[in-house]
Design an enzyme around this catalytic site. Structure first.
Site, mmCIF file in Angstrom:
data_model
loop_
_atom_site.group_PDB
_atom_site.id
_atom_site.type_symbol
_atom_site.label_atom_id
_atom_site.label_comp_id
_atom_site.label_asym_id
_atom_site.label_seq_id
_atom_site.Cartn_x
_atom_site.Cartn_y
_atom_site.Cartn_z
ATOM 1 N N CYS A 1 37.766 51.237 120.202
ATOM 2 C CA CYS A 1 37.390 52.194 120.590
ATOM 3 C C CYS A 1 38.045 53.504 120.641
ATOM 4 C CB CYS A 1 38.310 51.396 122.590
ATOM 5 S SG CYS A 1 40.129 51.327 121.553
ATOM 6 N N GLU B 1 49.827 49.186 114.105
ATOM 7 C CA GLU B 1 49.410 48.051 115.401
ATOM 8 C C GLU B 1 48.642 47.211 113.924
ATOM 9 O OE1 GLU B 1 45.471 47.799 116.507
ATOM 10 O OE2 GLU B 1 44.991 50.021 115.317
ATOM 11 N N GLN C 1 46.325 45.014 114.824
ATOM 12 C CA GLN C 1 44.759 44.572 115.459
ATOM 13 C C GLN C 1 44.114 45.364 114.904
ATOM 14 O OE1 GLN C 1 44.012 45.529 119.044
ATOM 15 N NE2 GLN C 1 41.978 44.101 119.513
ATOM 16 N N ALA D 1 49.512 38.946 140.581
ATOM 17 C CA ALA D 1 48.709 39.306 140.471
ATOM 18 C C ALA D 1 48.254 40.366 139.446
ATOM 19 C CB ALA D 1 47.271 38.349 140.791
#
Length: 423
Positions: free
Chosen positions: A60, A121, A123, A197
């Site tokens: 992204c 990070e 990831q 939620a």
């Protein structure tokens, strides 16, 4: 340190791309490549005049094309612009071009998390490995990119093991899990109640389940939404419970961690509710109020054995951790620079060919062993088997490449490796 300009790079390699540092999101969106489209782009790039190998990294925040060879920048820009349907001049204005060891440094910094929007990070390591695996399986990599990406993945491990760049949690959800562990110790026996939620609450639940929580109850005004959320977490051996909204006060008694994220305009859990629950329980009760406006009355945090954290508390911890990570950037950058220098030494000693042979040797062994086990055990398309074999092969390969790196000036090192593997 740079190699840009009129001199030829010491390694026939270049990185071309866009990222969040210099490219507006509107252009990055148009350049994003879905995983099913990466092979088509690899085929296009690897046949660009002057290029022979390619790896594509699309996330992204970036689209980066790693090319072996010495292609012309304008030809690469033209091909990528036409392929993605963007204006070539606009792409050129917002793109970077790092040839030779400048490109190696960029790759090592990317895989170490030093170029990420969230510093350190982890990831990105998985994303780089996935991009490399797709190119390798499609036979778009060879003598330049195979050893380079193997080394890059090793660099990521070295940076994580030898600096604290990835130590401090930088998401509200992960900080919430750390606080839960601090209050309840190991969270395997903690009973989790989710009220509402919201997206952040859902993420916090995923973190808590990953951390070991094995008992989950969901309460929401819209009971259909509660059941839908329960289905997302359901598995063969894990079945979340759904309770009606009317049982919220009673549920506080039976749970140890309460995560709230409703859209209510006022508090839905009051001091009176919590006082009543605490009279019937002996363990501490923790609230993670992730809602805005807040779901839990602030004075709840003043009660004995009750721990209340709202979104502001959690974001303050995230902000402090962000600064702690920034403090580690210099150490991580220095380590990356030293590893780039080490790789440059290998290239100058013409060890790139040997490193490619080592990578090819293990790739062949893994493929042969996978085929043997598939036939013997009657397995078909088993990703876990392939993943396990690749992990073993990569660990063994890493030790040999580390030996070469640690003995960069020893003329016997290459001979030893060749004798061990029969190359």
């Amino acid at each position: 340190m740079g190699e840009a300009g009129g001199t030829a790079p010491s390694l026939p390699f270049v990185v071309f791309g866009v990222d969040h540092h210099r490219t507006p999101v509107e252009l990055r969106e148009k350049l994003a490549v879905p995983i099913e489209g990466i092979n088509r782009l690899l085929a296009l790039l690897s046949t660009t005049p002057g290029a022979s190998e390619a790896v594509v990294l699309s996330t992204c925040n970036r689209l980066e094309c790693y090319l072996a060879g010495t292609p012309d920048r304008q030809q690469v820009i033209t091909r990528l612009a036409e392929h993605q349907g963007v204006d070539a001049a606009t792409l050129d204005a917002h793109a970077f071009w790092h040839p030779g060891m400048d490109g190696v440094r960029h790759l090592f910094r990317v895989v170490s998390g030093l170029e990420s929007l969230v510093l350190g990070e982890y990831q990105i390591v998985h994303q780089v490995k996935t991009g490399y695996d797709i190119a390798h399986q499609g036979k778009f990599t060879g003598a330049v990119l195979n050893p380079l990406f193997q080394r890059a993945l090793g660099v990521a491990k070295d940076v994580r093991n030898n600096t604290a760049i990835g130590k401090f949690k930088l998401s509200v959800a992960s900080v919430a899990v750390d606080l839960a562990k601090h209050i309840h110790g190991e969270v395997e026996r903690a009973r989790l109640l989710v009220v509402g939620a919201g997206e952040i609450a859902e993420l916090a639940v995923r973190y808590l389940l990953t951390a070991g929580v094995r008992e989950l109850t969901i309460i929401n005004r819209n009971e259909d939404r509660a059941h839908a959320l329960a289905e997302e977490f359901r598995s063969v051996d894990f079945v979340p419970q759904v309770l009606p909204w009317s049982m919220l006060s009673d549920a506080l008694t039976q749970h140890d961690i309460v995560v709230t994220s409703t859209a209510a305009p006022h508090a839905v859990i009051t001091v009176a509710d919590v006082k009543q629950a605490m009279r019937r329980r002996r363990q501490p009760l923790m609230f993670m109020d992730l809602a805005v406006p807040r779901d839990v009355e602030p004075s709840v945090g003043e009660l004995s054995d009750v721990y209340l954290y709202n979104i502001d508390h959690l974001e303050q911890v995230v902000s402090a951790n962000q600064q702690l990570r920034r403090d580690e950037v210099d150490a991580a950058s220095a380590l990356v620079d030293s590893l780039v220098t080490s790789y440059a030494t290998d290239v100058r000693h013409d060890r790139g060919a040997l490193m490619a042979q080592v990578a090819g040797y293990f790739a062949d062994v893994i493929a042969a062993e996978e085929a043997r086990l598939v036939g013997k055990l009657g397995l078909k398309d088993n990703p876990e088997l392939k993943y396990g074999l690749e992990r073993i092969g990569n660990k063994l390969q890493h030790q040999l490449l580390k030996y070469l790196r640690d003995h960069a000036h020893d003329p016997q090192a290459e001979k030893i490796i060749r004798e061990i593997l029969g190359l």
